[in-house]
Design an enzyme around this catalytic site. Structure first.
Site, short mmCIF file in Angstrom:
data_model
loop_
_atom_site.label_atom_id
_atom_site.label_comp_id
_atom_site.label_asym_id
_atom_site.label_seq_id
_atom_site.Cartn_x
_atom_site.Cartn_y
_atom_site.Cartn_z
N THR A 27 38.55 -25.69 -8.05
CA THR A 27 39.90 -26.25 -7.96
C THR A 27 39.82 -27.70 -7.50
O THR A 27 40.71 -28.49 -7.82
CB THR A 27 40.78 -25.44 -6.98
N LYS A 44 25.95 -24.81 -7.00
CA LYS A 44 26.79 -25.98 -7.20
C LYS A 44 25.97 -27.25 -7.43
O LYS A 44 26.47 -28.28 -7.82
CB LYS A 44 27.74 -26.17 -6.02
C1 26Q Z 1 31.52 -11.84 1.47
C2 26Q Z 1 30.83 -10.93 2.23
C3 26Q Z 1 30.53 -11.21 3.57
C4 26Q Z 1 30.96 -12.40 4.12
C5 26Q Z 1 31.67 -13.32 3.36
C6 26Q Z 1 31.96 -13.04 2.02
C7 26Q Z 1 32.67 -14.03 1.19
C8 26Q Z 1 33.55 -14.94 1.76
C9 26Q Z 1 34.18 -15.91 0.98
C10 26Q Z 1 32.46 -14.11 -0.18
C11 26Q Z 1 33.10 -15.06 -0.94
C12 26Q Z 1 33.96 -15.97 -0.36
C13 26Q Z 1 34.62 -17.04 -1.12
C14 26Q Z 1 34.55 -17.20 -2.42
C15 26Q Z 1 35.19 -18.34 -3.09
O1 26Q Z 1 35.68 -19.26 -2.45
N1 26Q Z 1 35.22 -18.35 -4.43
C16 26Q Z 1 35.80 -19.47 -5.17
O2 26Q Z 1 37.14 -19.12 -5.51
C17 26Q Z 1 37.81 -20.22 -6.08
C18 26Q Z 1 39.26 -19.82 -6.29
O3 26Q Z 1 39.37 -18.93 -7.34
C19 26Q Z 1 37.14 -20.65 -7.38
O4 26Q Z 1 37.78 -21.80 -7.85
C20 26Q Z 1 35.67 -20.94 -7.14
O5 26Q Z 1 35.02 -21.18 -8.36
C21 26Q Z 1 35.02 -19.75 -6.43
O6 26Q Z 1 33.68 -20.06 -6.08
#
Ligand code: 26Q
Length: 760
Positions: free
Chosen positions: A612, A510
Site C-alpha cells: 500500500t 522485499k
Molecule cells: C503471525 C504469527 C505470529 C506473530 C505475528 C504474525 C503476523 C503479524 C503480522 C503475521 C503477519 C503480519 C502482517 C502481515 C502484513 O502486514 N501483510 C501485508 O498486508 C498488506 C495489506 O493487505 C499488504 O499490502 C502487504 O503486501 C502484506 O505484506
C-alpha cells in the site's frame, strides 16, 4: 461544522492563554480535541438496529486520531488558521507519539479502511487490542537497530474508557476482564467506532496472599491478566510466547463477539436475524477463533443446534488473506489450544467433524481438514466457514486460488474474490501533501477530495507552467523533509539530490538487500570511472526489522555501514547519499512520502500480496521502480509502463525456473561477484551471513536478488537519466498522480460492502 469548530477552538485557546505555558503541546492537543468533540456532538449517532460490519483485527496502525479526524472532516485548514492567529503552531499536534498498534501494511490497511468507511457513510466498527506497548521505537546505534519500549497511552484524549461495557473472557486457567476503550472514527454524516480491549484481572489483589505477606503472588493474577494486552507481537517464527499470542487472539475475539451480541439484544430482534444485523470481516487468520466462539455462544447461550449456528456463522463471517507464504498461516498445537481455551476446543472438533462428514471421499481431505496430526489450521477453519474469501490485489487473489487454497477453490469457487487494497487519501494526500492538494484544488475545485477518481483529470494540466509548478511543489516537500530530519534526528540531506525511497518493514522478500547491493555496484563503477553523468541521488531507507529476525537486522546494519563508507569518501559523497531514517511510523511516513522522487518496490514477483506504500508514493507523484508484483501491476496498468521503471523476472518466469543456482550467476558475472564479495570483510564491514544467504544452502538466494540484479541496475540508470530532464520527469509524476486516483480506500471499502457485507 467549520463554524462550530472555529468558535469552540477559539474559546479553548482563550482559556489556554491564561494558563502556564508548560506542556504547551499537550495542552494544544487537548484544546483541539475538545473542539473536535463539540463537532462530533452535531453528527447524528447510529440507530441501534442499523445493520453494520465489524472489522476484527489484531492490529490497527492508526497514527494520530486527532489529525485523522481533522483530515476526514476537512478541518485542517481552519485549525491551522486559528492556531496561527493565536500565535501557536499546528506542528504541536504532531508531537505526541502515535498509537502504533500494528506492524505494517495489514495494520495500516485496517486504519485506512476505517477512515474511509466513516467518510463514505458505511457503518463499520473496528475491534482489536489496546496494547499497553505498541511496536517498539527504533534507534540506530553503531549502524544497528536498537529497540526501545513504545509508551503512548497518555496521549490519546479522544479515546474513552467504557468500564460499564466490560465483558468477561474465560480461559482454561482463569477469567479475565476485557475493558473497552472506544475512539470515535468520524465522517461528516455519521460516526463509527474503534473499540480496543484492555485486559484486567477480575480482582486486582489476592488478599489472602497479601495478608500472609506474599506480595508477589498477591499481584501475580493482575500481572498475568495485564500481560494479555501488554505487547504487540512482531511477525517472526519463534516458538516462545506462542501461548500468549493465542490468549491475545481469544481475548479480543471473544470480547468483541460478546459485545456485538449484547448490542444486538438492544434491537429486540430474534437471534435468527443476527446475520442481517452484523457482518464480521476477519483481517487475516489472527481473529479466526471468533468463529468457534460465536458458534459456542449461539449453541450454549441462545439454544441453537450446531447446524443452525454454523449456518448463521457462515452468513456473518468472511476472511481476508494478506500473505501467500504458507508458513505464515497460523496453526495451533491442539493440546495447547485445548488447555488455553477448553470451552472453544469442542467446537473446533465439531467443525472438523462437520467438514470430514461433508467432504467424505475427497482425495485431499488431509490437506483440507481443520485438525491434522495434532495441529489446528486456522486458515482452513476461516475458509471452510466464511461465505467470502478475498485476496488484496489482482495477482494475489489469483495466487491464493492456485496455491494455498487450491483445494477449497475447487470445492467453493464462488466464495473467492479480489478486493484490491486502497489508501485513505484524505490522510496520505490532503493532509500530508498540502502543496499538491492546493495544486489540484486550484485546477479541479475541491470535489475530488470526496471522490478521488475525479483526480484522474489532473493529467490534462501538463503545460510547461503546470509542470514547473508541480516540480516546485516537490522541491518544497524535499526541503521540508530535509529540515524535519535535521530538527528531529540530526540527519543531513541535500534537497537537490534525487530522492529514491524504500520505506517498509525490513524483510528479505522485499529485497532492501538488492537496493543496497546496487548502491555498492554504483560505488564501484564510480571508483573505476565507469559511471558517467550520474545525477546525485539520496537512497533513503526506513523500516523496522522484527526483533528476532537476524538477516533483516544485518540488512539494516549493512545499509548504515554503506552510508558511513560513502560519507567518508569525498568523491562518492558528491554523487551518493545513503540515509536510514530511524523509527519508521505513520508520522514520519507523512513527511517522507510527499518528498519522494522515486518509489522502490522491489519484492520478488509473487511474494508481496499487494503493498500500500506503493500506492501512497504514486499518489504523491513518485514513479515506481519495481517488479511486476502485488499492486505494482495495477499501478503500472493505470499509469503506463513508460512512466515507471519495471524490471526483474515475472512470476511465470520464476515458476519455470527450476534448479536456480545463484553460484552460476556469481561466477559468470564480474559485476555481480565484485559487489557480492564486498559483503565478505569488505570496506563496509563483515556481512558473511548475508553473503552466505545469497550463495550457499538449499535455499540459496531464495528471493532471487542476483537474478534480478542486472535488470534492476539498468532500470535504476534509466530513472536517473530521465530525472535530469525535470519537465519530462514532472510529466511522469503527473501521470502517476492521476492514475493513483484508482486507489482510494473509499473505493476499497465500498467494494467490501458491495461484494461482501451488502449493508445497504
Ligand atoms: C503471525 C504469527 C505470529 C506473530 C505475528 C504474525 C503476523 C503479524 C503480522 C503475521 C503477519 C503480519 C502482517 C502481515 C502484513 O502486514 N501483510 C501485508 O498486508 C498488506 C495489506 O493487505 C499488504 O499490502 C502487504 O503486501 C502484506 O505484506
Amino acid at each position: 461544522m467549520e463554524e462550530i469548530f472555529k468558535k469552540s477552538l477559539e474559546a479553548q485557546l482563550e482559556k489556554l492563554s491564561n494558563k502556564s505555558q508548560k506542556n504547551l503541546d499537550k495542552k494544544l492537543v487537548r484544546a483541539v480535541c475538545a473542539a473536535l468533540l463539540e463537532v462530533f456532538c452535531t453528527i447524528p449517532a447510529r440507530k441501534a438496529d442499523t445493520p453494520r460490519a465489524a472489522y476484527f483485527s489484531a492490529e490497527f496502525l492508526t497514527g494520530s486520531f486527532v489529525t485523522g479526524s481533522l483530515a476526514t472532516l476537512n478541518l485542517w485548514g481552519i485549525c491551522e488558521q486559528v492556531l496561527k492567529q493565536k500565535g501557536y503552531n499546528i506542528e504541536a499536534l504532531e508531537k505526541p507519539r502515535d498509537p502504533a498498534l500494528g506492524n505494517g501494511g495489514l495494520g495500516r490497511l485496517a486504519a485506512c479502511l476505517l477512515d474511509s468507511a466513516a467518510a463514505t457513510d458505511i457503518p463499520l466498527d473496528g475491534y482489536g487490542i489496546r496494547y499497553r506497548y505498541g511496536i517498539f521505537r527504533q534507534d540506530i546505534k553503531n549502524c544497528e537497530q536498537t529497540e526501545q519500549i513504545d509508551i503512548w497511552q497518555d496521549n490519546c484524549p479522544l479515546e474513552k474508557q467504557r468500564r460499564d461495557e466490560a465483558v468477561l473472557v474465560q480461559f482454561g486457567d482463569t477469567d479475565v476482564l476485557a475493558v473497552p476503550y472506544d475512539v470515535p472514527i468520524v465522517g461528516k454524516n455519521q460516526i463509527n467506532r474503534l473499540r480496543l480491549w484492555s485486559a484486567e484481572a477480575t480482582s486486582p489483589v489476592d488478599f489472602t496472599a497479601f495478608s500472609e505477606g506474599n506480595i508477589c503472588s498477591a499481584f501475580s493474577k493482575m500481572m498475568d491478566a495485564e500481560a494479555i494486552s501488554g505487547f504487540l507481537y512482531p511477525p517472526d517464527n519463534t516458538e516462545a510466547g506462542k501461548e500468549l499470542r493465542l490468549k491475545q487472539q481469544y481475548f479480543f475475539s471473544s470480547a468483541s463477539v460478546q459485545s456485538i451480541l449484547r448490542d444486538f439484544k438492544k434491537t429486540a430482534r430474534p437471534i435468527g436475524e443476527l446475520s442481517d444485523y452484523i457482518k464480521i470481516q476477519l483481517n487475516d487468520t489472527h481473529p479466526t477463533v471468533a468463529i468457534p466462539e460465536l458458534l459456542r455462544l449461539l449453541c450454549e447461550d441462545f439454544g441453537r443446534d450446531f447446524e443452525t449456528a454454523l449456518k448463521i456463522c457462515g452468513e456473518i463471517f468472511s476472511y481476508t488473506n494478506h500473505t501467500v507464504m504458507a508458513e505464515a498461516l497460523e496453526c495451533w498445537n491442539e493440546a495447547l489450544f485445548c488447555r488455553v481455551v477448553p470451552k472453544v476446543y469442542p467446537y473446533v472438533v465439531m467443525l472438523n467433524n462437520h467438514l470430514m462428514q461433508r467432504l467424505k471421499g475427497n482425495k485431499n481431505l488431509s490437506r483440507i481438514s481443520i485438525i491434522e496430526n495434532g495441529v489446528i489450521r486456522m486458515a482452513n477453519m476461516a475458509v471452510y466457514v466464511s461465505h467470502k474469501i478475498n485476496g488484496v490485489a489482482k495477482i494475489h487473489s489469483e495466487i491464493i486460488k492456485e496455491s494455498i487454497f487450491k483445494d477449497f477453490y475447487e470445492l467453493y469457487p464462488e466464495r473467492f474474490l479480489n478486493i484490491t487494497n486502497g489508501i485513505a487519501h484524505r490522510r496520505w494526500l490532503c493532509l500530508a501533501n498540502r502543496g499538491l492538494t492546493h495544486f489540484a484544488n486550484s485546477r479541479l475545485g475541491t470535489d475530488w477530495q470526496e471522490n478521488l477518481p475525479l483526480l484522474e483529470q489532473i493529467k490534462q494540466f501538463n503545460s510547461t507552467a503546470d509542470l514547473d509548478e508541480l516540480a516546485k511543489i516537490k522541491a518544497e516537500n524535499k526541503k521540508a523533509l530535509a529540515k524535519y530530519l535535521k530538527n528531529n534526528f540530526e540527519l543531513s540531506l541535500d534537497p537537490d539530490y534525487m530522492f529514491s525511497v524504500q520505506i517498509k518493514r525490513i524483510h528479505e522478500y522485499k529485497r532492501q538487500l538488492l537496493n543496497i547491493l546496487s548502491v555498492l555496484g554504483l560505488y564501484i563503477d564510480l571508483k573505476n570511472g565507469e559511471l558517467k553523468d550520474f545525477y546525485p541521488t539520496a537512497f533513503i531507507f526506513a523500516g523496522k526489522a522484527a526483533s528476532g529476525y537476524y538477516n533483516a537486522k544485518q540488512i539494516i546494519k549493512l545499509i548504515n555501514a554503506v552510508s558511513r563508507l560513502i560519507e567518508k569518501d569525498e568523491t562518492a559523497k558528491k554523487y551518493f547519499k545513503v540515509l536510514f531514517i530511524p523509527d519508521y511510523n505513520v508520522k514520519n511516513a507523512m513527511k517522507i512520502i510527499p518528498a519522494a522522487d522515486l518509489s522502490e518496490q522491489l519484492s520478488t514477483a509473487g511474494t508481496e500480496a499487494s503493498g500500500t506504500g506503493n500506492m501512497k508514493l504514486s499518489l504523491n507523484g513518485a514513479p515506481t521502480i519495481g517488479t511486476l508484483d502485488g499492486a505494482n501491476i495495477e499501478i503500472v496498468d493505470y499509469a503506463g509502463e513508460e512512466n515507471n521503471y519495471i524490471f526483474g523476472a515475472k512470476k511465470e518466469e520464476l515458476a519455470c525456473l527450476t534448479n536456480y543456482d545463484p553460484m552460476n550467476i556469481y561466477y559468470s558475472s564480474d559485476r555481480i561477484s565484485r559487489v557480492v564479495d564486498l559483503l565478505k570483510q569488505g570496506p563496509a564491514g563483515d556481512f558473511t551471513a548475508l553473503f552466505n544467504s545469497l550463495l550457499f544452502g538449499d535455499d540459496a538466494d531464495r528471493y532471487k536478488v542476483l537474478l534480478d540484479y542486472p535488470s534492476y541496475q539498468n532500470a535504476r540508470l534509466r530513472a536517473n537519466e530521465d530525472y535530469k530532464n525535470s519537465r519530462l520527469y514532472a510529466e511522469k509524476s503527473l501521470i502517476n498522480i492521476a492514475a493513483a486516483s484508482h486507489f482510494s480506500a473509499d473505493q476499497t471499502v465500498g467494494n467490501y460492502n458491495k461484494k461482501i457485507w451488502k449493508l445497504m
